[in-house]
Motif scaffolding. Structure first.
Motif, PDB file in Angstrom:
ATOM      1  N   HIS A 114       0.825  -1.211   0.000  1.00  0.00           N
ATOM      2  CA  HIS A 114       0.000   0.000   0.000  1.00  0.00           C
ATOM      3  C   HIS A 114       0.863   1.266   0.000  1.00  0.00           C
ATOM      4  O   HIS A 114       0.649   2.163  -0.833  1.00  0.00           O
ATOM      5  CB  HIS A 114      -0.937   0.013   1.218  1.00  0.00           C
ATOM      6  CG  HIS A 114      -1.665   1.306   1.377  1.00  0.00           C
ATOM      7  ND1 HIS A 114      -2.803   1.595   0.677  1.00  0.00           N
ATOM      8  CD2 HIS A 114      -1.389   2.401   2.138  1.00  0.00           C
ATOM      9  CE1 HIS A 114      -3.212   2.814   0.997  1.00  0.00           C
ATOM     10  NE2 HIS A 114      -2.373   3.321   1.889  1.00  0.00           N
ATOM     11  N   THR A 135       2.913   1.462  -3.406  1.00  0.00           N
ATOM     12  CA  THR A 135       2.064   1.799  -4.549  1.00  0.00           C
ATOM     13  C   THR A 135       1.666   3.268  -4.525  1.00  0.00           C
ATOM     14  O   THR A 135       1.614   3.918  -5.559  1.00  0.00           O
ATOM     15  CB  THR A 135       0.796   0.918  -4.552  1.00  0.00           C
ATOM     16  OG1 THR A 135       1.196  -0.444  -4.641  1.00  0.00           O
ATOM     17  CG2 THR A 135      -0.130   1.260  -5.696  1.00  0.00           C
ATOM     18  N   ASN A 136       1.405   3.786  -3.341  1.00  0.00           N
ATOM     19  CA  ASN A 136       0.947   5.164  -3.198  1.00  0.00           C
ATOM     20  C   ASN A 136       2.070   6.165  -2.921  1.00  0.00           C
ATOM     21  O   ASN A 136       1.803   7.338  -2.665  1.00  0.00           O
ATOM     22  CB  ASN A 136      -0.114   5.241  -2.098  1.00  0.00           C
ATOM     23  CG  ASN A 136      -1.403   4.599  -2.540  1.00  0.00           C
ATOM     24  OD1 ASN A 136      -2.123   5.156  -3.349  1.00  0.00           O
ATOM     25  ND2 ASN A 136      -1.687   3.410  -2.033  1.00  0.00           N
ATOM     26  N   GLN A 137       3.303   5.686  -2.945  1.00  0.00           N
ATOM     27  CA  GLN A 137       4.483   6.522  -2.712  1.00  0.00           C
ATOM     28  C   GLN A 137       4.354   7.331  -1.427  1.00  0.00           C
ATOM     29  O   GLN A 137       4.576   8.539  -1.389  1.00  0.00           O
ATOM     30  CB  GLN A 137       4.747   7.421  -3.924  1.00  0.00           C
ATOM     31  CG  GLN A 137       5.027   6.623  -5.170  1.00  0.00           C
ATOM     32  CD  GLN A 137       5.257   7.482  -6.388  1.00  0.00           C
ATOM     33  OE1 GLN A 137       5.311   8.706  -6.312  1.00  0.00           O
ATOM     34  NE2 GLN A 137       5.406   6.844  -7.530  1.00  0.00           N
ATOM     35  N   TYR A 171       0.722   7.110   8.625  1.00  0.00           N
ATOM     36  CA  TYR A 171       1.069   8.106   7.614  1.00  0.00           C
ATOM     37  C   TYR A 171       1.891   9.211   8.278  1.00  0.00           C
ATOM     38  O   TYR A 171       1.687   9.516   9.451  1.00  0.00           O
ATOM     39  CB  TYR A 171      -0.185   8.703   7.008  1.00  0.00           C
ATOM     40  CG  TYR A 171      -0.904   7.829   6.001  1.00  0.00           C
ATOM     41  CD1 TYR A 171      -0.594   6.492   5.812  1.00  0.00           C
ATOM     42  CD2 TYR A 171      -1.917   8.359   5.234  1.00  0.00           C
ATOM     43  CE1 TYR A 171      -1.269   5.723   4.894  1.00  0.00           C
ATOM     44  CE2 TYR A 171      -2.600   7.601   4.295  1.00  0.00           C
ATOM     45  CZ  TYR A 171      -2.273   6.276   4.133  1.00  0.00           C
ATOM     46  OH  TYR A 171      -2.944   5.524   3.208  1.00  0.00           O
ATOM     47  N   PRO A 211      -4.407   8.177  -0.014  1.00  0.00           N
ATOM     48  CA  PRO A 211      -3.859   7.334  -1.084  1.00  0.00           C
ATOM     49  C   PRO A 211      -4.646   7.465  -2.386  1.00  0.00           C
ATOM     50  O   PRO A 211      -5.858   7.703  -2.376  1.00  0.00           O
ATOM     51  CB  PRO A 211      -3.984   5.929  -0.509  1.00  0.00           C
ATOM     52  CG  PRO A 211      -5.150   6.010   0.418  1.00  0.00           C
ATOM     53  CD  PRO A 211      -5.069   7.381   1.023  1.00  0.00           C
ATOM     54  N   GLN A 212      -3.942   7.290  -3.499  1.00  0.00           N
ATOM     55  CA  GLN A 212      -4.597   7.263  -4.802  1.00  0.00           C
ATOM     56  C   GLN A 212      -5.213   5.897  -5.066  1.00  0.00           C
ATOM     57  O   GLN A 212      -6.211   5.782  -5.754  1.00  0.00           O
ATOM     58  CB  GLN A 212      -3.600   7.606  -5.906  1.00  0.00           C
ATOM     59  CG  GLN A 212      -3.103   9.025  -5.818  1.00  0.00           C
ATOM     60  CD  GLN A 212      -2.098   9.335  -6.908  1.00  0.00           C
ATOM     61  OE1 GLN A 212      -1.689   8.471  -7.673  1.00  0.00           O
ATOM     62  NE2 GLN A 212      -1.703  10.595  -6.985  1.00  0.00           N
ATOM     63  N   THR A 213      -4.587   4.846  -4.523  1.00  0.00           N
ATOM     64  CA  THR A 213      -5.029   3.473  -4.740  1.00  0.00           C
ATOM     65  C   THR A 213      -5.271   2.809  -3.401  1.00  0.00           C
ATOM     66  O   THR A 213      -4.441   2.902  -2.498  1.00  0.00           O
ATOM     67  CB  THR A 213      -3.944   2.677  -5.502  1.00  0.00           C
ATOM     68  OG1 THR A 213      -3.645   3.363  -6.716  1.00  0.00           O
ATOM     69  CG2 THR A 213      -4.400   1.268  -5.800  1.00  0.00           C
ATOM     70  N   LEU A 214      -6.406   2.109  -3.282  1.00  0.00           N
ATOM     71  CA  LEU A 214      -6.743   1.401  -2.049  1.00  0.00           C
ATOM     72  C   LEU A 214      -7.324   0.037  -2.423  1.00  0.00           C
ATOM     73  O   LEU A 214      -8.248  -0.041  -3.225  1.00  0.00           O
ATOM     74  CB  LEU A 214      -7.752   2.217  -1.239  1.00  0.00           C
ATOM     75  CG  LEU A 214      -8.040   1.772   0.183  1.00  0.00           C
ATOM     76  CD1 LEU A 214      -6.778   1.819   1.037  1.00  0.00           C
ATOM     77  CD2 LEU A 214      -9.101   2.671   0.814  1.00  0.00           C
TER      78      LEU A 214
END
Length: 176
Positions: free
Chosen positions: A51, A54-56, A87, A94-97
Motif C-alpha cells: 500500500h 504503490t501510493n508513494q 502516515y 492514497p490514490q489506490t486502495l
C-alpha cells in the motif's frame, strides 16, 4: 529508529520507564488479522508495504499493533489484531486502495506506556502488559479507555537486543 515519527508524535518511552503520554490525531493504513495475534505483524507486513509503496507514501515509525480482544494474553482461541503503518501526516490520502487494507483516522488519545528494549516477542509483550496493569492498579485516577497496543520502532534487520518498542494502554482520567 530507521524512519521518522508521524507529525507531532511523542518520542518513544525510554526502556523500563512508565509514563503517561498524549498522542495527536493521526491517519494510518490498517490490516485486520484474525487468528493467532502473535503472528499479526508478520502477516500484515506485505499488504501494508504494498500500500505505501504503490501510493508513494513515506515509511514512518512505529508500526502499531492493536489487540482488539482486550487485556487477555490468552492465544488458544482466534483473536483479532489490527496492524497499522502510520502516515507521516493527516493530509495524505492514497490514490489506490485495495480490499486488503483500510485507511483510518484515529482521534487523539492518552495512554500509559512502558518502554522496552529487546525482542518483539509475545512473552516480552505479556510481561510489560502486566507491569502496566499493576501500575494502573496503583493509579486509581485513571481508567482503561481502549484495547492495548504495541508500538514497534525498528526494522526486521535490527538486532533483537537493540530493538525498541512500547506497550500501551489507552486511559482516561476519572472525574472526581
Amino acid at each position: 529508529m530507521s524512519a521518522s515519527l508521524p507529525h507531532e508524535f511523542p518520542n518513544p518511552t525510554p526502556p523500563g520507564a512508565i509514563e503517561v503520554k498524549e498522542y495527536p490525531e493521526y491517519r494510518a493504513v490498517t490490516y485486520s488479522h484474525s487468528g493467532n495475534v502473535q503472528q499479526a505483524s508478520q502477516v500484515a507486513f506485505n499488504p501494508l508495504y504494498r500500500h505505501i509503496s504503490t501510493n508513494q507514501i513515506a515509511m514512518t515509525t512505529p508500526v502499531e499493533v492493536r489487540y482488539l480482544d482486550g487485556l487477555s494474553t490468552e492465544v488458544t482461541t482466534a483473536q483479532t489484531a489490527e496492524v497499522s503503518f502510520l502516515y507521516p501526516n493527516r493530509d495524505i490520502w492514497p490514490q489506490t486502495l485495495t480490499d486488503e487494507v483500510k485507511v483510518t483516522d484515529y482521534p487523539p488519545m492518552t495512554v500509559v506506556s512502558i518502554g522496552i528494549q529487546g525482542a518483539y516477542s509475545w512473552s516480552n509483550y505479556e510481561q510489560h502488559l502486566q507491569r502496566l496493569q499493576g501500575w494502573l492498579n496503583e493509579h486509581s485516577e485513571y481508567v482503561i479507555s481502549g484495547p492495548p497496543r504495541r508500538l514497534l520502532y525498528n526494522s526486521p534487520m535490527t538486532p533483537e537486543a537493540s530493538k525498541l518498542s512500547e506497550v500501551q494502554i489507552p486511559i482516561a482520567g476519572v472525574n472526581p
